[in-house]
Structure formats: structure tokens, C-alpha cells
Design a protein around this motif. Structure first.
Motif, PDB file in Angstrom:
ATOM      1  N   ALA A 188     -37.372  22.106 -44.627  1.00  0.00           N
ATOM      2  CA  ALA A 188     -36.586  20.920 -45.018  1.00  0.00           C
ATOM      3  C   ALA A 188     -37.363  19.638 -44.731  1.00  0.00           C
ATOM      4  N   ALA A 192     -38.956  17.303 -47.839  1.00  0.00           N
ATOM      5  CA  ALA A 192     -38.125  16.099 -47.962  1.00  0.00           C
ATOM      6  C   ALA A 192     -38.821  15.051 -48.829  1.00  0.00           C
ATOM      7  N   ARG A 202     -37.968  12.827 -43.511  1.00  0.00           N
ATOM      8  CA  ARG A 202     -37.634  13.496 -42.239  1.00  0.00           C
ATOM      9  C   ARG A 202     -38.713  13.310 -41.177  1.00  0.00           C
TER      10      ARG A 202
END
Length: 383
Positions: A188, A192, A202
């Protein structure tokens, strides 16, 4: 030559207030609330304070404004403008002033309502004439430049940067005060939205409201004020540049200098430190500072943080509050590294408590890797 007064001063009060979103509060009110809580923690009143240290970006005369707001007539005021490192510099100055007998009770405070007031990171500086034509996003493009250079020079990867963000989030999940507590994976972070290559959203600190404050006295008064004083063993700072284009080496920060001096003052080394709080405005910061502060060799920071080494349960507890990446980031984060260090050394950190923590290192950064400040704190057992 007179050296730093190791163990002669102590933090006897520490508090935070309004972390997250605090609509309806002015920045000065948030700072005042944190200060009153820290003073109560130290069993002191505003009338006991005779030295005021503060740095409010939107208030040029904050030393005067804040003293008036709390009804204090201080002997010493300091409104340092070095960015997020200001409060650790102020701790150094407060320790020297207390030891010299120039004051008796020092208050260091900060508050920001940037999230509820504007929702964007408040910028205190502008690009220089040399950088402005390239239209950098300040401050992230400066940190992206350092990250890109570290990747080129040492093979550091985006996944290694992501380890820093994930570790911070895992600590934040143990901190009920933290703003970002939902699950976060390496993928993630890596996938990002890109903000300034190679850093994605992030990899960047939060934008929040919040305030923090600490209260300091001389060591001989400390035990009367708090059952578990936290002693100042070393404090040092270094400035290497203002603009990133003038940084001597994009992979080496002034932390290499401030850390070495703070360790020497405290009579300890990196291997002795139980808990580490560094200013993680961006994921690259943590890697640079762990290297420069001697926790691993230069260029090995990426590999060092792999496998959850700095996360809960890892070998080195780093940014146990969740840091600027997941706990809070109200414009300047420096003072929060000190408050979390105090909470850990007092054994007040709840689920995220590092067992047997006796020595803490707090490190803060100002400008664009420009100003660095390192503080080493210890329990009574370290004196």
C-alpha cells in the motif's frame, strides 16, 4: 572548558493536547492547554515559570504573546526559528540556563491548529532564487532529492522506505492518541499516489492539529516535582545548510555531528540506547538519521529497517508513538519526540511501552534536513 551539565537538569512535566483535529482552538490556546497539563504534571503553576521557550510559525513574537497569555513574567524567553528542531535546541539552552542559575523553571511549548485552520502544511520558508525556477513542492521535493540520491548511491529501495511507514503505523495502532491507526501494508505504501518522485503520499507525514509541552528544573528539585524525573544527559545541535541545493552531501545530515556530541556528553553510545524517537517527516528521514546517529553504517539504513526491525517486537524500538507518519504532525513534530521519550522512560506508554527503558534518544530536524538536534535522556538509574 565547561562541558554540558550531564544529569544536572530534568524534565518533570510532559503533556500533549488536542492531537488530531481541534476545531475552534487557536494555536496559542492549544499550546496553553498542553502547558497547563505539563505544569500540573510537575505540580507547578504558571506563576512558577521564569523561562519560556516556544516557536509558533505564525507568531513572530510568540515569546511575548505566550508569556502574556499564561500570565508569566519570565526572565528568559526564546522563540527559536530553526523549524521542527527548535524545541530540542531550546531544551539544550534551558539546561544550560538552569544549570547556570539564570532561571528555576523552564517551560517549552508548541501548538498548531493547521489541520482545522487550513488543512495544509504551513510553510515558513520559500524556495531560493536558485531553486524556484524548478518549481519544487516544498518541502517534499527536497526530501525526495535526498531519497533519490540514497537510492542511487546505496541501492535503497521503495520497499525499504515503506518498512519505515509500516513500522510507524504498527506503533500508532498501540497508541490510543494516534491519528492514523488503520492497517497499512508495504504494498500500500509502495503503490500509493506519487507526490514527488520517489516519495508517495504514504511516505509523507500527516497534517494534524496538536500541542505539546515539557517543564524542566534543576535535578535537585526534580524529585520534589515528579516521582519519576527524566534527566537530561546530553544535548547538541548542528546546522549544515538552509536550502537543499546547498547541502554538502544529500546522504549525510548534521545528525552525524549533533549525535556524536550528545553521545560524548552523556557518556553513552548508540548500542546503549533503549528507545529512539526521530523526526520522521518523510520515510527517508528515519533511514538517514538511524545511519547518522550510529545505529547502522552509512548506506545500510534501508537493509537495517527490513523485516520489522524498528516495529513493535523488533530489535530497536523507533518512533514508539507512531511518529509524524502515523501519530501526529502539527506543522512541527520535534517536541513530540521529547514527550514520547519521557513517557517511555517513566513507564507511562501503555500497550506500546518498551520494557526496562532507561535511556532514550530524541532527535529532531528543521528546514530541509538543515538543522539537526539530538537529546539523550535517562532515568535515575543512568546518573
Amino acid at each position: 572548558m565547561h562541558g554540558f551539565p550531564r544529569g544536572k537538569t530534568a524534565i518533570v512535566g510532559a503533556a500533549t493536547f488536542g492531537v488530531g483535529k481541534s476545531p475552534g482552538f487557536e494555536a496559542i490556546e492549544l499550546a496553553a492547554h498542553a502547558s497547563l497539563l505539563a505544569l500540573a504534571d510537575a505540580r507547578l503553576a504558571p506563576s512558577d515559570v521564569d523561562a519560556v521557550f516556544i516557536a509558533q510559525p505564525q507568531d513572530t513574537l510568540a515569546g511575548l504573546t505566550f508569556s502574556e497569555y499564561l500570565g508569566i513574567r519570565p526572565k528568559i524567553t526564546d522563540n527559536n526559528r530553526s523549524g521542527g528542531s527548535a524545541f530540542l535546541l531550546q531544551l539544550e539552552h534551558a539546561a544550560l540556563a538552569l544549570d547556570a542559575g539564570l532561571c528555576d523553571v523552564a517551560l517549552i511549548a508548541y501548538g498548531s491548529n493547521q489541520a482545522s485552520a487550513s488543512g495544509t502544511l504551513v510553510q515558513a520558508s520559500r524556495s531560493s532564487a536558485y531553486e524556484a525556477p524548478y518549481k519544487p513542492l516544498r518541502p517534499i521535493s527536497s526530501y525526495a532529492l535526498a531519497a533519490a540520491r540514497h537510492m542511487h548511491q546505496y541501492g535503497t529501495t521503495k520497499r525499504q522506505l515503506a518498512e519505515v511507514a509500516v513500522a510507524a503505523r504498527r506503533w500508532a495502532q498501540l497508541n490510543p492518541e494516534a491519528v492514523a491507526r488503520d492497517d497499512l501494508s508495504i504494498d500500500a505504501v509502495v503503490n500509493a499516489r506519487l507526490v514527488s518522485d520517489p516519495l508517495g503520499v504514504r511516505d509523507c507525514c500527516l497534517v494534524t492539529d496538536g500541542a505539546a509541552a515539557i517543564v524542566m528544573t534543576r535535578a535537585e528539585r526534580a524529585a520534589d516535582r515528579h516521582a519519576k524525573p527524566v534527566y537530561v544527559l546530553g544535548a547538541a545541535a548542528a546546522v549544515t545548510h538552509a536550502d537543499i541545493s546547498a547541502m554538502p552531501d544529500l546522504t549525510v545530515t548534521g545528525a552525524a555531528e549533533s549525535g556524536a556530541r550528545a553521545y560524548a556528553q552523556a557518556g553513552v553510545e548508540a548500542a546503549d540506547i533503549d528507545v529512539v524517537q526521530v523526526y520522521d517527516a518523510f520515510t527517508i528521514n528515519t533511514i538517514l538519521f538511524l545511519e547518522d546517529l550510529g545505529f547502522c553504517a552509512k548506506g545500510e539504513g534501508g537493509a537495517f529497517v527490513e523485516g520489522g526491525r524498528i516495529a513493535p517486537g523488533g530489535a530497536l524500538p523507533v518512533n514508539t508513538s507512531g511518529g509524524g507518519l502515523s501519530y501526529c504532525h502539527p506543522g512541527m513534530f520535534g517536541l513530540f519526540t521529547l514527550v514520547e521519550s519521557v513517557r517511555q522512560l517513566r513507564g507511562e506508554a501503555g500497550e506500546r511501552q518498551v520494557r526496562g527503558a532507561e535511556l532514550a534518544l530524541a532527535h529532531a530536524n528543521g528546514g530541509v534536513l538543515s538543522s539537526q538536534a539530538t537529546v539523550i535522556l535517562g532515568t535515575a538509574a543512568t546518573l
